[in-house]
Motif scaffolding. Structure first.
Motif, PDB file in Angstrom:
ATOM      1  N   GLN A 322       0.819  -1.212   0.000  1.00  0.00           N
ATOM      2  CA  GLN A 322       0.000   0.000   0.000  1.00  0.00           C
ATOM      3  C   GLN A 322       0.857   1.267   0.000  1.00  0.00           C
ATOM      4  O   GLN A 322       2.000   1.263   0.460  1.00  0.00           O
ATOM      5  CB  GLN A 322      -0.923   0.001   1.222  1.00  0.00           C
ATOM      6  CG  GLN A 322      -1.958  -1.097   1.205  1.00  0.00           C
ATOM      7  CD  GLN A 322      -2.731  -1.144  -0.098  1.00  0.00           C
ATOM      8  OE1 GLN A 322      -3.334  -0.159  -0.511  1.00  0.00           O
ATOM      9  NE2 GLN A 322      -2.698  -2.302  -0.755  1.00  0.00           N
ATOM     10  N   PRO A 323       0.290   2.373  -0.520  1.00  0.00           N
ATOM     11  CA  PRO A 323       0.992   3.662  -0.452  1.00  0.00           C
ATOM     12  C   PRO A 323       1.341   4.006   0.995  1.00  0.00           C
ATOM     13  O   PRO A 323       0.738   3.489   1.939  1.00  0.00           O
ATOM     14  CB  PRO A 323      -0.022   4.646  -1.035  1.00  0.00           C
ATOM     15  CG  PRO A 323      -0.929   3.810  -1.886  1.00  0.00           C
ATOM     16  CD  PRO A 323      -1.010   2.488  -1.202  1.00  0.00           C
ATOM     17  N   LEU A 324       2.295   4.905   1.156  1.00  0.00           N
ATOM     18  CA  LEU A 324       2.914   5.143   2.451  1.00  0.00           C
ATOM     19  C   LEU A 324       1.907   5.526   3.535  1.00  0.00           C
ATOM     20  O   LEU A 324       1.949   4.975   4.652  1.00  0.00           O
ATOM     21  CB  LEU A 324       3.985   6.235   2.312  1.00  0.00           C
ATOM     22  CG  LEU A 324       4.870   6.476   3.546  1.00  0.00           C
ATOM     23  CD1 LEU A 324       5.583   5.188   3.942  1.00  0.00           C
ATOM     24  CD2 LEU A 324       5.874   7.586   3.255  1.00  0.00           C
ATOM     25  N   ALA A 325       1.007   6.482   3.255  1.00  0.00           N
ATOM     26  CA  ALA A 325       0.073   6.934   4.292  1.00  0.00           C
ATOM     27  C   ALA A 325      -0.838   5.799   4.748  1.00  0.00           C
ATOM     28  O   ALA A 325      -1.059   5.610   5.947  1.00  0.00           O
ATOM     29  CB  ALA A 325      -0.764   8.101   3.767  1.00  0.00           C
ATOM     30  N   ILE A 326      -1.348   5.024   3.808  1.00  0.00           N
ATOM     31  CA  ILE A 326      -2.203   3.888   4.155  1.00  0.00           C
ATOM     32  C   ILE A 326      -1.415   2.848   4.937  1.00  0.00           C
ATOM     33  O   ILE A 326      -1.874   2.314   5.957  1.00  0.00           O
ATOM     34  CB  ILE A 326      -2.810   3.255   2.884  1.00  0.00           C
ATOM     35  CG1 ILE A 326      -3.891   4.155   2.300  1.00  0.00           C
ATOM     36  CG2 ILE A 326      -3.387   1.873   3.181  1.00  0.00           C
ATOM     37  CD1 ILE A 326      -5.184   4.175   3.086  1.00  0.00           C
ATOM     38  N   HIS A 327      -0.218   2.537   4.466  1.00  0.00           N
ATOM     39  CA  HIS A 327       0.602   1.510   5.112  1.00  0.00           C
ATOM     40  C   HIS A 327       0.883   1.873   6.568  1.00  0.00           C
ATOM     41  O   HIS A 327       0.729   1.040   7.480  1.00  0.00           O
ATOM     42  CB  HIS A 327       1.915   1.346   4.340  1.00  0.00           C
ATOM     43  CG  HIS A 327       2.764   0.226   4.849  1.00  0.00           C
ATOM     44  ND1 HIS A 327       3.749   0.421   5.792  1.00  0.00           N
ATOM     45  CD2 HIS A 327       2.763  -1.100   4.564  1.00  0.00           C
ATOM     46  CE1 HIS A 327       4.334  -0.732   6.065  1.00  0.00           C
ATOM     47  NE2 HIS A 327       3.755  -1.676   5.328  1.00  0.00           N
ATOM     48  N   ARG A 328       1.268   3.101   6.809  1.00  0.00           N
ATOM     49  CA  ARG A 328       1.564   3.525   8.183  1.00  0.00           C
ATOM     50  C   ARG A 328       0.308   3.540   9.048  1.00  0.00           C
ATOM     51  O   ARG A 328       0.349   3.152  10.221  1.00  0.00           O
ATOM     52  CB  ARG A 328       2.214   4.914   8.166  1.00  0.00           C
ATOM     53  CG  ARG A 328       3.643   4.933   7.641  1.00  0.00           C
ATOM     54  CD  ARG A 328       4.221   6.332   7.786  1.00  0.00           C
ATOM     55  NE  ARG A 328       5.591   6.400   7.289  1.00  0.00           N
ATOM     56  CZ  ARG A 328       6.312   7.519   7.257  1.00  0.00           C
ATOM     57  NH1 ARG A 328       5.792   8.664   7.702  1.00  0.00           N
ATOM     58  NH2 ARG A 328       7.545   7.515   6.792  1.00  0.00           N
ATOM     59  N   PHE A 329      -0.808   3.982   8.463  1.00  0.00           N
ATOM     60  CA  PHE A 329      -2.051   4.031   9.243  1.00  0.00           C
ATOM     61  C   PHE A 329      -2.513   2.631   9.617  1.00  0.00           C
ATOM     62  O   PHE A 329      -2.972   2.399  10.740  1.00  0.00           O
ATOM     63  CB  PHE A 329      -3.138   4.748   8.445  1.00  0.00           C
ATOM     64  CG  PHE A 329      -4.439   4.888   9.195  1.00  0.00           C
ATOM     65  CD1 PHE A 329      -4.543   5.731  10.291  1.00  0.00           C
ATOM     66  CD2 PHE A 329      -5.570   4.162   8.812  1.00  0.00           C
ATOM     67  CE1 PHE A 329      -5.741   5.861  10.989  1.00  0.00           C
ATOM     68  CE2 PHE A 329      -6.761   4.279   9.509  1.00  0.00           C
ATOM     69  CZ  PHE A 329      -6.845   5.138  10.597  1.00  0.00           C
ATOM     70  N   LEU A 330      -2.381   1.679   8.701  1.00  0.00           N
ATOM     71  CA  LEU A 330      -2.772   0.301   9.004  1.00  0.00           C
ATOM     72  C   LEU A 330      -1.927  -0.267  10.137  1.00  0.00           C
ATOM     73  O   LEU A 330      -2.426  -1.005  10.996  1.00  0.00           O
ATOM     74  CB  LEU A 330      -2.656  -0.567   7.748  1.00  0.00           C
ATOM     75  CG  LEU A 330      -3.681  -0.270   6.650  1.00  0.00           C
ATOM     76  CD1 LEU A 330      -3.326  -1.042   5.373  1.00  0.00           C
ATOM     77  CD2 LEU A 330      -5.090  -0.622   7.105  1.00  0.00           C
ATOM     78  N   ASP A 331      -0.656   0.081  10.152  1.00  0.00           N
ATOM     79  CA  ASP A 331       0.188  -0.328  11.276  1.00  0.00           C
ATOM     80  C   ASP A 331      -0.291   0.318  12.573  1.00  0.00           C
ATOM     81  O   ASP A 331      -0.328  -0.331  13.628  1.00  0.00           O
ATOM     82  CB  ASP A 331       1.649   0.074  11.020  1.00  0.00           C
ATOM     83  CG  ASP A 331       2.343  -0.856  10.033  1.00  0.00           C
ATOM     84  OD1 ASP A 331       1.799  -1.953   9.769  1.00  0.00           O
ATOM     85  OD2 ASP A 331       3.420  -0.484   9.526  1.00  0.00           O
ATOM     86  N   GLU A 332      -0.673   1.585  12.483  1.00  0.00           N
ATOM     87  CA  GLU A 332      -1.103   2.341  13.660  1.00  0.00           C
ATOM     88  C   GLU A 332      -2.346   1.719  14.293  1.00  0.00           C
ATOM     89  O   GLU A 332      -2.487   1.693  15.516  1.00  0.00           O
ATOM     90  CB  GLU A 332      -1.377   3.799  13.247  1.00  0.00           C
ATOM     91  CG  GLU A 332      -1.797   4.719  14.363  1.00  0.00           C
ATOM     92  CD  GLU A 332      -0.617   5.227  15.194  1.00  0.00           C
ATOM     93  OE1 GLU A 332      -0.881   5.851  16.239  1.00  0.00           O
ATOM     94  OE2 GLU A 332       0.543   5.004  14.792  1.00  0.00           O
ATOM     95  N   ILE A 333      -3.258   1.216  13.467  1.00  0.00           N
ATOM     96  CA  ILE A 333      -4.531   0.695  13.997  1.00  0.00           C
ATOM     97  C   ILE A 333      -4.544  -0.827  14.070  1.00  0.00           C
ATOM     98  O   ILE A 333      -5.603  -1.425  14.291  1.00  0.00           O
ATOM     99  CB  ILE A 333      -5.723   1.172  13.137  1.00  0.00           C
ATOM    100  CG1 ILE A 333      -5.637   0.619  11.713  1.00  0.00           C
ATOM    101  CG2 ILE A 333      -5.811   2.693  13.133  1.00  0.00           C
ATOM    102  CD1 ILE A 333      -6.883   0.866  10.874  1.00  0.00           C
ATOM    103  N   THR A 334      -3.378  -1.446  13.925  1.00  0.00           N
ATOM    104  CA  THR A 334      -3.279  -2.927  13.896  1.00  0.00           C
ATOM    105  C   THR A 334      -4.268  -3.510  12.888  1.00  0.00           C
ATOM    106  O   THR A 334      -5.140  -4.324  13.204  1.00  0.00           O
ATOM    107  CB  THR A 334      -3.510  -3.545  15.293  1.00  0.00           C
ATOM    108  OG1 THR A 334      -4.827  -3.199  15.763  1.00  0.00           O
ATOM    109  CG2 THR A 334      -2.473  -3.049  16.283  1.00  0.00           C
ATOM    110  N   GLY A 335      -4.103  -3.072  11.638  1.00  0.00           N
ATOM    111  CA  GLY A 335      -5.018  -3.450  10.567  1.00  0.00           C
ATOM    112  C   GLY A 335      -5.099  -4.947  10.326  1.00  0.00           C
ATOM    113  O   GLY A 335      -6.176  -5.470  10.004  1.00  0.00           O
ATOM    114  N   GLU A 336      -3.973  -5.654  10.474  1.00  0.00           N
ATOM    115  CA  GLU A 336      -3.990  -7.099  10.234  1.00  0.00           C
ATOM    116  C   GLU A 336      -4.888  -7.804  11.242  1.00  0.00           C
ATOM    117  O   GLU A 336      -5.633  -8.732  10.889  1.00  0.00           O
ATOM    118  CB  GLU A 336      -2.566  -7.650  10.291  1.00  0.00           C
ATOM    119  CG  GLU A 336      -1.695  -7.181   9.127  1.00  0.00           C
ATOM    120  CD  GLU A 336      -0.270  -7.737   9.220  1.00  0.00           C
ATOM    121  OE1 GLU A 336      -0.121  -8.905   9.617  1.00  0.00           O
ATOM    122  OE2 GLU A 336       0.667  -6.986   8.902  1.00  0.00           O
ATOM    123  N   ALA A 337      -4.871  -7.368  12.483  1.00  0.00           N
ATOM    124  CA  ALA A 337      -5.732  -7.974  13.507  1.00  0.00           C
ATOM    125  C   ALA A 337      -7.201  -7.665  13.225  1.00  0.00           C
ATOM    126  O   ALA A 337      -8.079  -8.528  13.409  1.00  0.00           O
ATOM    127  CB  ALA A 337      -5.340  -7.461  14.890  1.00  0.00           C
TER     128      ALA A 337
END
Length: 416
Positions: A322-337
């Motif tokens: 994913q593009p940088l902003a999305i990638h970082r935000f997904l990490d921030e909100i524990t997107g994989e979980a």
């Protein structure tokens, strides 16, 4: 019905309303020191009612810590309104009820509680009369309506199994025709509202609706089923409507319009008045979310079908691309979980999509946009954002903000 009984056990009313005209629709209007209410009453009085008669609930309100002069103004206003509507009782298609909600608890006093008082009363009336499928229309004291406003709403709710609708709107720019600077500020603010909704629809998000207190309607049974209006002092409409939108039975009603005032106001900490004031103070400039942030969101949403029942490795690889902003935000909100939880509770791709957007709803979109603009993007002038949006939608861009606003007012690419 149990859902009504449970709701009114938690939200008891002081008394029931009595309408002699057996209305098919209710309009609720909170009022605080606003003399435009009389023009609003006249506008409703001019509406056709071939589909059914209407009840109008007006809640004049103030808080216990309100200044004494404002308390007196509102008490006098309530009496004036009672006399004004009494003179209209010869029109049986409309029946009015004026509620005095005075000295409300300071921590709760505001438009949210006033709107709730009115909507609770409307819902209870429909429960008592067995018209639980009837619509409740939310209006403001400074808002005019098209003459087909009542009929079109009743007809739409009869023909469609919706929980609620947003109603098309246009701020009354003609009121500022002799004030070109403030008129331009108002144009830019409404342009932003349409830009935001159209940009969200462009991303593929299914919850791309306007959320404005003077421009929505809800079915009585869905009002109580979703917990009723909240008591927020501002933004009450946005928070309530998110629950209705999440039912999947929400739409936009385009065949009628409401016309909110274009005036300044400082009664809430955000909203139209504050935004227009900010634009004026900034010399006409208005910075909004960069369109690139929406473009990244579209890229992320486009691959959702590949994530249904995807294993952990596939999900991680997709997130990493994913593009940088999305990638970082997904990490921030524990997107994989979050995605793992969504997949664990879905038996079909349709359920997966619904549950995903319940988790990545309009609140989370706002969090993403704010995060992206703190980390990656800078806000841009509204006309710059609109131009980028129009390029993507293949719409003709104009250097005149009003021409762009007119185009977005009528743009219905989301097919809602």
């Amino acid at each position: 019905m149990k859902v009504f009984e449970r709701y009114f056990q938690r939200n008891p009313l002081e008394g029931a309303l009595n309408f002699q005209n057996n209305p098919e629709v209710m309009v609720i209007i909170p009022v605080f020191n606003d003399r435009e209410i009389f023009a609003t009453i006249d506008s409703l009085s001019a509406c056709s009612t071939t589909e059914g008669q209407a009840g109008i609930i007006i809640v004049v309100n103030y808080g216990e810590k309100c200044e004494e002069n404002l308390k007196a103004i509102n008490r006098n206003l309530a009496e004036e309104i009672k006399r004004y509507v009494a003179a209209k009782e010869k029109m049986p298609h409309l029946c009015f009820s004026v509620i005095e909600a005075f000295d409300l608890p300071d921590r709760q006093a505001g438009v949210g509680l006033a709107r709730k008082i009115a909507m609770d009363a409307a819902a209870y009336y429909f429960y008592q009369t067995g018209k639980i499928e009837s619509p409740i229309l939310s209006l403001d004291a400074d808002t005019l309506v098209e003459t087909n406003y009542l009929d079109e709403t009743i007809r739409f709710f009869r023909l469609h199994p919706v929980a609620g609708v947003s109603i098309a709107y246009e701020h009354r720019l003609e009121d500022l025709r002799n004030d070109p600077f403030n008129r331009t500020a108002m144009i830019k603010y409404e342009l932003y509202l349409h830009y935001y909704r159209a940009a969200l629809a462009y991303t593929g998000h299914p919850y791309a609706f306007h959320c404005i207190g003077s421009a929505f309607a809800v079915r009585a049974i869905d009002y109580v089923a979703e917990g009723g209006m909240n008591k927020r002092q501002a933004g009450e409409d946005f928070y309530f409507l998110q629950k209705l939108i999440a039912t999947g039975r929400y739409a936009t009603l385009h065949t009628t319009k409401v016309y909110p005032s274009a005036r300044f106001s400082d009664r809430t900490p955000f909203g139209t008045g504050q935004a227009v004031r900010q634009i004026v103070e900034n010399g006409g400039a208005y910075s909004v979310y960069h369109f690139g942030a929406f473009r990244e969101l579209k890229s992320f949403f486009s691959g959702l079908p590949t994530l249904f029942r995807a294993d952990e490795q596939t999900v991680k690889a997709y997130f990493d691309r994913q593009p940088l902003a999305i990638h970082r935000f997904l990490d921030e909100i524990t997107g994989e979980a979050i995605l793992e939880e969504v997949n664990a509770n879905c038996a079909s791709e349709k359920q997966f999509r619904k549950r995903f957007f319940d988790r990545f709803n309009a609140f989370r979109v706002l969090k993403y946009l704010n995060y992206a603009h703190s980390e990656i993007y800078r806000k841009e002038e509204v006309m710059t954002g609109v131009k980028a949006l129009f390029i993507e939608l293949n719409l003709p861009f104009s250097d005149d903000p009003f021409e762009n606003l007119q185009l977005l007012r009528n743009h219905r690419s989301d097919l809602q």
